[in-house]
Design a protein around this motif. Structure first.
Motif, short mmCIF file in Angstrom:
data_model
loop_
_atom_site.label_atom_id
_atom_site.label_comp_id
_atom_site.label_asym_id
_atom_site.label_seq_id
_atom_site.Cartn_x
_atom_site.Cartn_y
_atom_site.Cartn_z
N GLY A 1 0.80 -1.21 0.00
CA GLY A 1 0.00 0.00 0.00
C GLY A 1 0.84 1.26 0.00
O GLY A 1 2.07 1.22 -0.02
N ARG A 2 0.15 2.40 0.02
CA ARG A 2 0.83 3.70 0.00
C ARG A 2 1.21 4.17 1.41
O ARG A 2 2.10 4.99 1.57
CB ARG A 2 -0.10 4.73 -0.66
CG ARG A 2 0.59 6.06 -1.01
CD ARG A 2 -0.34 7.02 -1.71
NE ARG A 2 -1.32 7.62 -0.82
CZ ARG A 2 -2.61 7.30 -0.79
NH1 ARG A 2 -3.09 6.40 -1.63
NH2 ARG A 2 -3.45 7.90 0.05
N HIS A 3 0.56 3.63 2.44
CA HIS A 3 0.83 4.07 3.81
C HIS A 3 2.19 3.55 4.28
O HIS A 3 2.64 2.47 3.87
CB HIS A 3 -0.28 3.55 4.74
CG HIS A 3 -0.30 4.24 6.06
ND1 HIS A 3 0.40 3.78 7.14
CD2 HIS A 3 -0.94 5.37 6.48
CE1 HIS A 3 0.21 4.58 8.18
NE2 HIS A 3 -0.60 5.56 7.80
N GLN A 4 2.84 4.33 5.14
CA GLN A 4 4.17 3.98 5.61
C GLN A 4 4.18 2.72 6.46
O GLN A 4 5.22 2.10 6.65
CB GLN A 4 4.77 5.16 6.40
CG GLN A 4 5.03 6.40 5.57
CD GLN A 4 6.03 6.14 4.45
OE1 GLN A 4 6.97 5.38 4.62
NE2 GLN A 4 5.82 6.78 3.32
N GLN B 1 4.86 4.40 -3.49
CA GLN B 1 4.55 5.83 -3.46
C GLN B 1 3.98 6.26 -4.80
O GLN B 1 4.68 6.75 -5.68
CB GLN B 1 5.82 6.63 -3.12
CG GLN B 1 6.36 6.36 -1.73
CD GLN B 1 5.44 6.90 -0.63
OE1 GLN B 1 4.44 7.55 -0.90
NE2 GLN B 1 5.79 6.63 0.62
N SER C 1 -3.84 2.61 -3.24
CA SER C 1 -4.58 2.87 -2.01
C SER C 1 -3.65 2.74 -0.80
O SER C 1 -2.58 2.13 -0.88
CB SER C 1 -5.75 1.88 -1.88
OG SER C 1 -6.63 2.00 -2.98
N ARG C 2 -4.10 3.31 0.33
CA ARG C 2 -3.27 3.25 1.54
C ARG C 2 -3.02 1.80 1.94
O ARG C 2 -1.91 1.44 2.32
CB ARG C 2 -3.96 4.01 2.67
CG ARG C 2 -4.05 5.51 2.43
CD ARG C 2 -5.00 6.17 3.42
NE ARG C 2 -4.59 5.97 4.80
CZ ARG C 2 -3.73 6.74 5.45
NH1 ARG C 2 -3.18 7.76 4.82
NH2 ARG C 2 -3.41 6.51 6.70
N LYS C 3 -4.05 0.98 1.89
CA LYS C 3 -3.92 -0.47 2.10
C LYS C 3 -4.51 -1.14 0.87
O LYS C 3 -5.70 -1.43 0.82
CB LYS C 3 -4.62 -0.90 3.38
CG LYS C 3 -3.99 -0.27 4.64
CD LYS C 3 -4.73 -0.67 5.90
CE LYS C 3 -4.08 -0.04 7.13
NZ LYS C 3 -4.80 -0.37 8.38
N HIS C 4 -3.64 -1.40 -0.10
CA HIS C 4 -4.10 -1.77 -1.44
C HIS C 4 -4.36 -3.29 -1.55
O HIS C 4 -5.42 -3.72 -1.99
CB HIS C 4 -3.05 -1.35 -2.47
CG HIS C 4 -3.56 -1.35 -3.87
ND1 HIS C 4 -3.94 -0.21 -4.54
CD2 HIS C 4 -3.75 -2.37 -4.75
CE1 HIS C 4 -4.35 -0.53 -5.77
NE2 HIS C 4 -4.23 -1.85 -5.91
N SER D 1 -9.29 -2.11 -2.94
CA SER D 1 -8.59 -0.91 -3.38
C SER D 1 -9.42 -0.16 -4.41
O SER D 1 -10.31 -0.72 -5.06
CB SER D 1 -7.23 -1.30 -3.98
OG SER D 1 -7.42 -2.13 -5.11
#
Length: 231
Positions: free
Chosen positions: A26-29, A36, A41-44, A61
């Motif tokens: 995902g995109r979240h750290q 990136q 999605s943040r949690k794809h 997603s």
């Protein structure tokens, strides 16, 4: 066994990522594999390892997860060479290397062997083999127990050859301040918290969000029905 994915598009092109456990994409750290890109999605999605096999699952997603250009809705088994796509980013699946069994050598008849090999084997057959040097333990074992006349005359032995009058060392004294009757207290077991998988946490959050959305829809429907009834 460690699976790998190799990026074939985007800024990570050519890079390999190892997958040796369940991993969140995902995109979240907080994700295990951070991509990136605004379309991610943040949690794809999530990679899952089951019995050494690799699966991929989309986590609802926005732009979808694809395997070989087909959008997936459920867990999908992956194999060597598959193309996994998260939105517009594509990765190639690399399976773990397989163990190669050593090839069995075929026996060549003596008549077909080279003349030099035959000559060497015949020469080796005529060489005498020197006896192996025995270790000290083996030499002592061969010698056996010494005769009574060879032992120390100051030591009295029985008919079986066992020494007599050998003093047995006394145990060390116990300190006066030590209470042998005291029983040590049992230590309470320490509770160990089991770490929560990020993939399971993401699934639980999506489940709670779906339940909340359904509840809101039901309330809206009930409000409309009440309004129509009392109108």
């Amino acid at each position: 066994m460690t699976w790998k994915i190799q990026a074939i598009t985007g800024e990570l092109t050519g890079q390999e990522i190892s997958i040796d456990r369940d991993m969140l994409v995902g995109r979240h750290q907080s994700a295990d594999i951070v991509l990136q890109a605004g379309e991610i999605s943040r949690k794809h999605a999530a990679f899952l390892l089951k019995d050494q096999a690799l699966w991929v699952q989309d986590l609802n997603s926005s732009n979808g997860t694809f395997v070989n250009d087909l959008r997936i809705e459920h867990e999908t088994l992956l194999k060597e060479g598959d193309i996994v796509q998260f939105a517009g980013l594509k990765f190639s699946v690399l399976a773990p290397p397989k163990d190669i069994a050593p090839a069995l050598t075929e026996t060549v008849p003596a008549s077909e062997q080279p003349s030099e090999a035959v000559a060497v084997s015949e020469t080796a057959a005529t060489v005498s083999v020197e006896p192996e040097t025995k270790t000290v333990a083996q030499q002592m074992n061969d010698q056996g127990m010494p005769e009574l006349t060879e032992r120390d005359s100051s030591v009295n032995v029985t008919r079986d050859g066992m020494p007599q009058g050998v003093a047995i060392p006394k145990p060390a004294p116990i300190p006066e301040d030590v209470d042998l009757s005291a029983i040590p207290e049992k230590q309470a077991p320490i509770a160990v918290e089991t770490p929560v998988s990020r993939v399971e946490q993401a699934k639980e959050e999506q489940k709670n969000a779906s339940v909340g959305l359904i509840s809101i829809i039901v309330l809206i429907i009930l409000a409309i029905m009440a309004w129509l009834f009392f109108k």
